[in-house]
Every structure is written in structure tokens, then in C-alpha cells.
Design an enzyme around this catalytic site. Sequence first.
Site, PDB file in Angstrom:
ATOM      1  N   HIS A  58       0.879  -1.164   0.000  1.00  0.00           N
ATOM      2  CA  HIS A  58       0.000   0.000   0.000  1.00  0.00           C
ATOM      3  C   HIS A  58       0.921   1.220   0.000  1.00  0.00           C
ATOM      4  O   HIS A  58       2.021   1.158   0.565  1.00  0.00           O
ATOM      5  CB  HIS A  58      -0.832   0.089   1.272  1.00  0.00           C
ATOM      6  N   ASP A  61       2.469   1.749   3.322  1.00  0.00           N
ATOM      7  CA  ASP A  61       3.407   0.745   3.854  1.00  0.00           C
ATOM      8  C   ASP A  61       4.828   1.215   3.565  1.00  0.00           C
ATOM      9  O   ASP A  61       5.760   0.924   4.314  1.00  0.00           O
ATOM     10  CB  ASP A  61       3.250  -0.620   3.173  1.00  0.00           C
ATOM     11  N   MET A  92       2.412  -5.869  -7.742  1.00  0.00           N
ATOM     12  CA  MET A  92       1.106  -5.260  -7.434  1.00  0.00           C
ATOM     13  C   MET A  92       1.285  -4.111  -6.456  1.00  0.00           C
ATOM     14  O   MET A  92       2.177  -4.143  -5.606  1.00  0.00           O
ATOM     15  CB  MET A  92       0.204  -6.349  -6.819  1.00  0.00           C
ATOM     16  N   GLU A 185     -11.197  -6.403  -4.836  1.00  0.00           N
ATOM     17  CA  GLU A 185     -11.177  -7.427  -3.778  1.00  0.00           C
ATOM     18  C   GLU A 185     -12.413  -7.275  -2.888  1.00  0.00           C
ATOM     19  O   GLU A 185     -12.604  -6.240  -2.250  1.00  0.00           O
ATOM     20  CB  GLU A 185      -9.894  -7.254  -2.947  1.00  0.00           C
ATOM     21  N   LYS A 187     -14.995  -8.319   0.306  1.00  0.00           N
ATOM     22  CA  LYS A 187     -14.991  -8.842   1.677  1.00  0.00           C
ATOM     23  C   LYS A 187     -16.381  -8.560   2.259  1.00  0.00           C
ATOM     24  O   LYS A 187     -16.917  -7.474   2.033  1.00  0.00           O
ATOM     25  CB  LYS A 187     -13.904  -8.138   2.496  1.00  0.00           C
ATOM     26  N   GLU A 221     -10.096 -13.334  -2.275  1.00  0.00           N
ATOM     27  CA  GLU A 221      -9.308 -13.744  -1.096  1.00  0.00           C
ATOM     28  C   GLU A 221      -9.963 -14.938  -0.417  1.00  0.00           C
ATOM     29  O   GLU A 221     -11.152 -14.924  -0.100  1.00  0.00           O
ATOM     30  CB  GLU A 221      -9.158 -12.587  -0.098  1.00  0.00           C
ATOM     31  N   HIS A 224     -11.818 -14.214   2.826  1.00  0.00           N
ATOM     32  CA  HIS A 224     -13.028 -13.397   2.707  1.00  0.00           C
ATOM     33  C   HIS A 224     -14.233 -14.232   2.282  1.00  0.00           C
ATOM     34  O   HIS A 224     -15.336 -14.051   2.798  1.00  0.00           O
ATOM     35  CB  HIS A 224     -12.801 -12.252   1.728  1.00  0.00           C
ATOM     36  N   ASP A 249      -5.500 -13.507  -3.397  1.00  0.00           N
ATOM     37  CA  ASP A 249      -4.992 -13.376  -2.023  1.00  0.00           C
ATOM     38  C   ASP A 249      -5.177 -14.708  -1.310  1.00  0.00           C
ATOM     39  O   ASP A 249      -6.305 -15.142  -1.049  1.00  0.00           O
ATOM     40  CB  ASP A 249      -5.756 -12.282  -1.257  1.00  0.00           C
ATOM     41  N   ASP A 259     -12.226 -12.145  10.713  1.00  0.00           N
ATOM     42  CA  ASP A 259     -11.031 -12.189   9.878  1.00  0.00           C
ATOM     43  C   ASP A 259      -9.842 -12.803  10.634  1.00  0.00           C
ATOM     44  O   ASP A 259      -9.402 -12.250  11.634  1.00  0.00           O
ATOM     45  CB  ASP A 259     -10.715 -10.733   9.539  1.00  0.00           C
ATOM     46  N   ASP A 261      -6.872 -14.409   8.869  1.00  0.00           N
ATOM     47  CA  ASP A 261      -5.610 -14.159   8.141  1.00  0.00           C
ATOM     48  C   ASP A 261      -4.491 -15.138   8.459  1.00  0.00           C
ATOM     49  O   ASP A 261      -3.338 -14.746   8.665  1.00  0.00           O
ATOM     50  CB  ASP A 261      -5.102 -12.724   8.447  1.00  0.00           C
ATOM     51  N   ASP A 291      -1.747 -13.043   1.604  1.00  0.00           N
ATOM     52  CA  ASP A 291      -2.245 -11.908   2.392  1.00  0.00           C
ATOM     53  C   ASP A 291      -2.600 -12.449   3.779  1.00  0.00           C
ATOM     54  O   ASP A 291      -3.768 -12.660   4.093  1.00  0.00           O
ATOM     55  CB  ASP A 291      -3.464 -11.278   1.718  1.00  0.00           C
TER      56      ASP A 291
HETATM   57  C1  GCO Z   1      -8.027  -7.268   4.697  1.00  0.00           C
HETATM   58  C2  GCO Z   1      -7.662  -7.221   3.225  1.00  0.00           C
HETATM   59  C3  GCO Z   1      -6.428  -6.421   2.930  1.00  0.00           C
HETATM   60  C4  GCO Z   1      -6.233  -6.155   1.451  1.00  0.00           C
HETATM   61  C5  GCO Z   1      -5.117  -5.199   1.242  1.00  0.00           C
HETATM   62  C6  GCO Z   1      -4.699  -5.042  -0.184  1.00  0.00           C
HETATM   63  O1  GCO Z   1      -8.809  -8.140   5.046  1.00  0.00           O
HETATM   64  O2  GCO Z   1      -7.564  -6.421   5.465  1.00  0.00           O
HETATM   65  O3  GCO Z   1      -7.521  -8.521   2.774  1.00  0.00           O
HETATM   66  O4  GCO Z   1      -5.306  -7.072   3.464  1.00  0.00           O
HETATM   67  O5  GCO Z   1      -5.985  -7.321   0.747  1.00  0.00           O
HETATM   68  O6  GCO Z   1      -5.515  -3.976   1.754  1.00  0.00           O
HETATM   69  O7  GCO Z   1      -5.664  -4.486  -0.909  1.00  0.00           O
HETATM   70 MN    MN Z   2      -6.641  -9.278   0.986  1.00  0.00          MN
HETATM   71 MN    MN Z   3      -8.300  -9.994   4.202  1.00  0.00          MN
END
Ligand code: GCO
Ligand code: MN
Ligand code: MN
Length: 391
Positions: A58, A61, A92, A185, A187, A221, A224, A249, A259, A261, A291
Site C-alpha cells: 500500500h 506501507d 502489485m 477485492e 470482503k 481472497e 473473505h 490473495d 477475519d 488471516d 495476504d
Molecule cells: C483485509 C484485506 C487487505 C487487502 C489489502 C490489499 O482483510 O484487510 O484482505 O489485506 O488485501 O488492503 O488491498
Molecule cells: Mn486481501
Molecule cells: Mn483480508
Amino acid sequence: MSADFQPKPEHKFTFGLWTVGSSGRDQFATMDPTRASMSPVELVRLLAEVGAYGVNFHDNDLIPIDATPAEAEKIKKEFKAVLKETGLVVPMATTNLFSSAIFKDGAFTANDPKVRAYALQKTMRAMDLGAEFGAKVYVFWGGREGTESDATKNPMEGLKHFREALNFLCEYSNSQKYGFKFALEAKPNEPRGDIFLPTTGAMLGFIQTLDHPEMVGVNPEFAHEHMAGLNFMHAVAQAWDAGKLFHIDLNDQNYARFDQDWRFGQQSWKQAFFLVKFLEDVGYSGSRHFDAHAFRTEDYEGVKDFARGCMRSYLIFKEKARQFNADKEIQGLLAEINEGDPAMDKFFGKFTPEKAAGLKAYTFDRNAIAARGMKYEKLDQLLTELMMGVR
Ligand code: GCO
Ligand code: MN
Ligand code: MN
């Protein structure tokens, strides 16, 4: 057989700076960070050490939101140098449209026009940054595009604003000759109560309403779709079928939880297996982007274990998929299951009135057809044993 399961550049394994850079803070900020922050340069070295191919970011970042132009130049110079030193690439880039409090009511879909304009400005600048590092895919994750109460925002307005923003940014990319492909993307929720366009399928429908649908695809993702209780591989298959799988992702997650991850392949083995099998069978050639975050119990050695684990598990699933495709018994069963019936061929294909009339007049022995055992139990058990390593 690549049984050493070592990551190589051709596997296109990438991580975000925010993934290996996660300081172990949890979503509700109920605990302090458990790891000291590492700089982007240190994170690239860590990724190079574990064998990753690329690093994504990002805007913030890499460049803190309040950095002066001179500070930004210095950071970019150092980052370019470490990419050169390590050979990592930046496939990306994306925009942070969710950390600053200005985005409390969304970015492109915020009710306040100043916020919407700021989001566009921030994204154009972030696209400039991504392009400077050679990124070709530009991800849009609209984490704050949504509502807690539907009294506050009309979803039709939200969609209109999101569409206008993407149309504007497609033209911006073209005007700068960046050649970006946009990947949307989805979610279902978190951080908003409900996020607009909550699934990959919803995104695919929305893309067709844009001015440049050919420039826009999806970034599905794993976690998600699982949060929403859906079948991730089916979502990916639909995206692939539509020619829209521009990025992916990978991570892991229990169904219908908040979430999580997790490391790819940690939890949902069968789902991960079928996903990898799908990507490899169709010949997906884009990034395999992880991700995910290491457990907050880990120090940076544990972060390396996490990153290595994501890639290693992917390669193990890939090897298992190869074994599945080469397994005589499994393939024999599949051939039996999918056996054609020449007597039925005349009813399929393009419509003709004669075909329709012939089919309407045909007599089916419904009970006999229904009585056929499909052998799916046997097939699934063979797969289970293959995955458990006893086959
Ligand atoms: C989340 C998202 C993020 C995005 C990221 C890139 O659940 O926080 O998956 O990690 O993927 O912001 O666009
Ligand atoms: Mn993501
Ligand atoms: Mn995510």
C-alpha cells in the site's frame, strides 16, 4: 517431481509489506504489538531470505502518510536499492484507504464529497508510486466502503460513487500509460458492518457496469469468501471463466469467523488443495500472493517460518494435485463418473425447434436413472487418503 518444495521465482510467490510486517496487533487492538516494526528495506531482505519472488505494498506501507517530499525520495531510493540487491520485484500495488480516520465513513463511497475527492487524489498518487516500481496490477480493497446502519447511506448511491471513481481512475491509468489492470477485492464485513459488493461474484457483476470492463478484474481472497461461508474455489473458477482472475490473495480462515488471516494451508486442507489444483490445472500465471499474518506469538524467526510455510504448503498441494491427476484409480473413477451417453447427444448444443420437440416427446426412465450409484464416497475417500499420505 519437485519434492524439495523450495520456492522459485517461477512460482510467483509474493507477500505484502503489511503481511510479514504485521506487528502482531489484533483487529480490536486489545493487545499491544508483540513484534517491533521492521522497515520496508528489512522486510524485503527477510522476503528474499525465505525465497519470495515479489513484494507488494500500500502507498503508506512504503511512504508514511505524513512524509515530506524529501523523506519520500529517500525512502524510494533505499527501496529501489534493496530491490536491486535482492532481485525482488513489485507486481502489485494498492492504496491504503482505511487506516486514516478521514475514511471512517468510507473512501470512494463516503457521504462527504471532500473525503471522496481525497480518496481519488490519494489513489492517483499511489498509482504513480506503484507504476514507478513497475507494478502492473492495481488492487482495490474497499474495506471501509459500506455501512453500519442503512439509515446512513443508500447502496445505490454507494455503487454510483464507486463506479464513478473506478471510471475516473481507469482513465487516469490510461492517460499516464501505466497499463494497470485493476483487481477488485471483495470482503463481506470488517472493518465495516456491511461492505458493499461483499463477494467475488458481486464484484464480477459490477465490473460489467463500468466504462472499461476490460481493464478491471478481481482479487479474490480465500479468507473473505470463507468468512461468508462460501466455496472459495468456486468463486475463483467463476472469475477465471469470466477472464477476470487478475490476482489472488491466499491465506486461511475458519468458516464464518472474524477475519483470521492465517498461514495458507494451516486449516482448510481440502479447500486449499482444490484451489491449488484449480490454479495449476487451468494454468493461472499471475502472482500467488499471501495476504496473511504470522501468529502474534511469533518473533521474526517465527515470521520466516510463517512465510516459508505458506509457500511450502502451496507446493505440497501442487504436488498432491499432480498425484491426483496421475492416480489411475482416481482417474478411472472420474472417467466412469463422467462417461457420456451417445443417445443423449442429439438433445444438446444449439437450440432448434426440432430438437426441442424431440426432447419434449422423449420418455425417460426416471427411477432407473436415479438408482445409479455415483461412487462419490469412494472417490472422496481416495482423495482423503492421498492427502493424508497413505496413498
Ligand atoms: C483485509 C484485506 C487487505 C487487502 C489489502 C490489499 O482483510 O484487510 O484482505 O489485506 O488485501 O488492503 O488491498
Ligand atoms: Mn486481501
Ligand atoms: Mn483480508
